[in-house]
Design a protein around this motif. Structure first.
Motif, PDB file in Angstrom:
ATOM      1  N   LEU A   1       0.817  -1.217   0.000  1.00 39.94           N
ATOM      2  CA  LEU A   1       0.000   0.000   0.000  1.00 39.94           C
ATOM      3  C   LEU A   1       0.851   1.268   0.000  1.00 39.94           C
ATOM      4  O   LEU A   1       0.335   2.354  -0.170  1.00 39.94           O
ATOM      5  N   GLY A   2       2.152   1.151   0.200  1.00 38.21           N
ATOM      6  CA  GLY A   2       3.065   2.283   0.078  1.00 38.21           C
ATOM      7  C   GLY A   2       3.366   2.993   1.383  1.00 38.21           C
ATOM      8  O   GLY A   2       2.571   2.987   2.308  1.00 38.21           O
ATOM      9  N   ARG A   3       4.567   3.599   1.436  1.00 35.03           N
ATOM     10  CA  ARG A   3       5.060   4.334   2.605  1.00 35.03           C
ATOM     11  C   ARG A   3       4.870   3.532   3.887  1.00 35.03           C
ATOM     12  O   ARG A   3       4.409   4.051   4.899  1.00 35.03           O
ATOM     13  N   ALA A   4       5.228   2.254   3.843  1.00 35.06           N
ATOM     14  CA  ALA A   4       4.965   1.329   4.945  1.00 35.06           C
ATOM     15  C   ALA A   4       6.214   0.550   5.314  1.00 35.06           C
ATOM     16  O   ALA A   4       7.082   0.312   4.483  1.00 35.06           O
ATOM     17  N   LYS A   5       6.263   0.173   6.576  1.00 35.00           N
ATOM     18  CA  LYS A   5       7.304  -0.737   7.051  1.00 35.00           C
ATOM     19  C   LYS A   5       6.719  -1.584   8.164  1.00 35.00           C
ATOM     20  O   LYS A   5       5.775  -1.187   8.849  1.00 35.00           O
ATOM     21  N   THR A   6       7.288  -2.766   8.338  1.00 30.41           N
ATOM     22  CA  THR A   6       6.835  -3.657   9.391  1.00 30.41           C
ATOM     23  C   THR A   6       7.358  -3.151  10.727  1.00 30.41           C
ATOM     24  O   THR A   6       8.558  -2.931  10.882  1.00 30.41           O
ATOM     25  N   GLY A   7       6.434  -2.966  11.674  1.00 34.02           N
ATOM     26  CA  GLY A   7       6.802  -2.511  13.008  1.00 34.02           C
ATOM     27  C   GLY A   7       7.024  -3.670  13.950  1.00 34.02           C
ATOM     28  O   GLY A   7       8.036  -3.729  14.645  1.00 34.02           O
ATOM     29  N   ASP A   8       6.095  -4.604  13.988  1.00 28.48           N
ATOM     30  CA  ASP A   8       6.170  -5.799  14.829  1.00 28.48           C
ATOM     31  C   ASP A   8       5.610  -6.966  14.041  1.00 28.48           C
ATOM     32  O   ASP A   8       4.666  -6.807  13.272  1.00 28.48           O
ATOM     33  N   LYS A   9       6.174  -8.136  14.279  1.00 30.87           N
ATOM     34  CA  LYS A   9       5.654  -9.346  13.655  1.00 30.87           C
ATOM     35  C   LYS A   9       5.871 -10.501  14.614  1.00 30.87           C
ATOM     36  O   LYS A   9       6.992 -10.742  15.044  1.00 30.87           O
ATOM     37  N   GLU A  10       4.790 -11.158  14.972  1.00 28.46           N
ATOM     38  CA  GLU A  10       4.835 -12.316  15.851  1.00 28.46           C
ATOM     39  C   GLU A  10       4.102 -13.451  15.156  1.00 28.46           C
ATOM     40  O   GLU A  10       3.774 -13.345  13.983  1.00 28.46           O
ATOM     41  N   GLN A  11       3.784 -14.499  15.879  1.00 27.60           N
ATOM     42  CA  GLN A  11       3.193 -15.689  15.275  1.00 27.60           C
ATOM     43  C   GLN A  11       1.940 -15.384  14.452  1.00 27.60           C
ATOM     44  O   GLN A  11       1.872 -15.730  13.287  1.00 27.60           O
TER      45      GLN A  11
ATOM     46  N   THR B   1      -1.221  10.232  16.339  1.00 27.88           N
ATOM     47  CA  THR B   1      -1.414  11.579  16.854  1.00 27.88           C
ATOM     48  C   THR B   1      -2.585  12.239  16.148  1.00 27.88           C
ATOM     49  O   THR B   1      -3.027  11.794  15.095  1.00 27.88           O
ATOM     50  N   GLY B   2      -3.060  13.320  16.734  1.00 25.24           N
ATOM     51  CA  GLY B   2      -4.126  14.105  16.124  1.00 25.24           C
ATOM     52  C   GLY B   2      -5.508  13.610  16.488  1.00 25.24           C
ATOM     53  O   GLY B   2      -5.682  12.548  17.088  1.00 25.24           O
ATOM     54  N   HIS B   3      -6.480  14.389  16.135  1.00 29.07           N
ATOM     55  CA  HIS B   3      -7.867  14.062  16.457  1.00 29.07           C
ATOM     56  C   HIS B   3      -8.536  13.339  15.285  1.00 29.07           C
ATOM     57  O   HIS B   3      -9.021  12.237  15.427  1.00 29.07           O
ATOM     58  N   SER B   4      -8.544  13.960  14.139  1.00 31.36           N
ATOM     59  CA  SER B   4      -9.181  13.369  12.959  1.00 31.36           C
ATOM     60  C   SER B   4      -8.121  12.961  11.949  1.00 31.36           C
ATOM     61  O   SER B   4      -7.055  13.559  11.876  1.00 31.36           O
ATOM     62  N   ASP B   5      -8.427  11.939  11.175  1.00 29.81           N
ATOM     63  CA  ASP B   5      -7.508  11.505  10.121  1.00 29.81           C
ATOM     64  C   ASP B   5      -8.089  11.764   8.736  1.00 29.81           C
ATOM     65  O   ASP B   5      -7.509  11.351   7.747  1.00 29.81           O
ATOM     66  N   PHE B   6      -9.251  12.423   8.679  1.00 26.13           N
ATOM     67  CA  PHE B   6      -9.917  12.754   7.419  1.00 26.13           C
ATOM     68  C   PHE B   6     -10.198  11.504   6.583  1.00 26.13           C
ATOM     69  O   PHE B   6     -10.155  11.537   5.363  1.00 26.13           O
ATOM     70  N   GLY B   7     -10.461  10.385   7.260  1.00 25.05           N
ATOM     71  CA  GLY B   7     -10.841   9.150   6.580  1.00 25.05           C
ATOM     72  C   GLY B   7      -9.691   8.318   6.046  1.00 25.05           C
ATOM     73  O   GLY B   7      -9.917   7.318   5.359  1.00 25.05           O
ATOM     74  N   VAL B   8      -8.467   8.688   6.363  1.00 24.12           N
ATOM     75  CA  VAL B   8      -7.293   7.987   5.820  1.00 24.12           C
ATOM     76  C   VAL B   8      -7.252   6.527   6.270  1.00 24.12           C
ATOM     77  O   VAL B   8      -6.977   5.632   5.471  1.00 24.12           O
ATOM     78  N   ASN B   9      -7.526   6.249   7.532  1.00 22.99           N
ATOM     79  CA  ASN B   9      -7.451   4.870   8.019  1.00 22.99           C
ATOM     80  C   ASN B   9      -8.536   3.982   7.402  1.00 22.99           C
ATOM     81  O   ASN B   9      -8.290   2.822   7.107  1.00 22.99           O
ATOM     82  N   ARG B  10      -9.729   4.516   7.194  1.00 21.97           N
ATOM     83  CA  ARG B  10     -10.783   3.741   6.523  1.00 21.97           C
ATOM     84  C   ARG B  10     -10.378   3.453   5.075  1.00 21.97           C
ATOM     85  O   ARG B  10     -10.539   2.335   4.580  1.00 21.97           O
ATOM     86  N   LYS B  11      -9.831   4.446   4.393  1.00 21.62           N
ATOM     87  CA  LYS B  11      -9.375   4.236   3.016  1.00 21.62           C
ATOM     88  C   LYS B  11      -8.268   3.188   2.966  1.00 21.62           C
ATOM     89  O   LYS B  11      -8.222   2.362   2.059  1.00 21.62           O
ATOM     90  N   ARG B  12      -7.385   3.216   3.956  1.00 23.75           N
ATOM     91  CA  ARG B  12      -6.295   2.228   4.002  1.00 23.75           C
ATOM     92  C   ARG B  12      -6.864   0.823   4.209  1.00 23.75           C
ATOM     93  O   ARG B  12      -6.442  -0.132   3.568  1.00 23.75           O
ATOM     94  N   ALA B  13      -7.830   0.698   5.119  1.00 25.67           N
ATOM     95  CA  ALA B  13      -8.446  -0.611   5.366  1.00 25.67           C
ATOM     96  C   ALA B  13      -9.157  -1.111   4.108  1.00 25.67           C
ATOM     97  O   ALA B  13      -9.093  -2.302   3.786  1.00 25.67           O
TER      98      ALA B  13
END
Length: 141
Positions: free
Chosen positions: A71-81, A116-128
């Protein structure tokens, strides 16, 4: 005027840098808070809920990770089982959003939230929604 601009630029730079790598706890099973910067398959409130992600038999965490990183501009932060956290960084202000994924049987728990921040202007829903499409294209859901 120049001092105000310089101060704003320095503050923005420092704020963007402060969102970097930090230790995070697994919040994939938790519902979102009250700020409109989060969506989750584990939240039943209309403004925060995501439809379930039902995995195919051949879906693996490695394949899901590849789709999420595509999806771009991404990196793995944590990975477990059965858990994965991907960090997405915004282009301009360098804000970080966390996409948390957990395999639970044949279901993928999905939670995407801005740090951070209050609103994301729908970015997280678009990402999902983009993740859902990438997983469909890969034959994982």
């Amino acid at each position: 005027m120049f001092k105000i601009f310089t101060l704003a630029l320095v503050a923005t730079t420092l704020l963007g840098c402060s969102n970097g790598e930090i230790s995070m706890q697994d919040r994939s099973a938790q519902p979102c808070g009250d700020k409109p910067n989060c969506v989750s398959t584990q939240d039943s409130r209309e403004e925060f809920t995501l439809a379930p992600f039902t995995l195919t038999e051949n879906a693996s965490l490695d394949d899901i990770e590849k789709a999420a990183l595509s999806l771009g501009r991404a990196k793995t932060g944590d990975k477990e089982q059965d858990y994965l956290r991907i960090e997405y960084t915004s282009r301009v202000f360098r804000f970080v959003d966390d996409l948390e994924l957990r395999i639970d049987g044949n279901t993928l728990i999905v939670r995407s939230e801005s740090r951070t921040g209050h609103s994301d202007f729908g970015v997280n829903r678009k990402r999902a929604d983009a993740l859902r499409e990438a997983l469909k294209q890969a034959g994982l859901i």
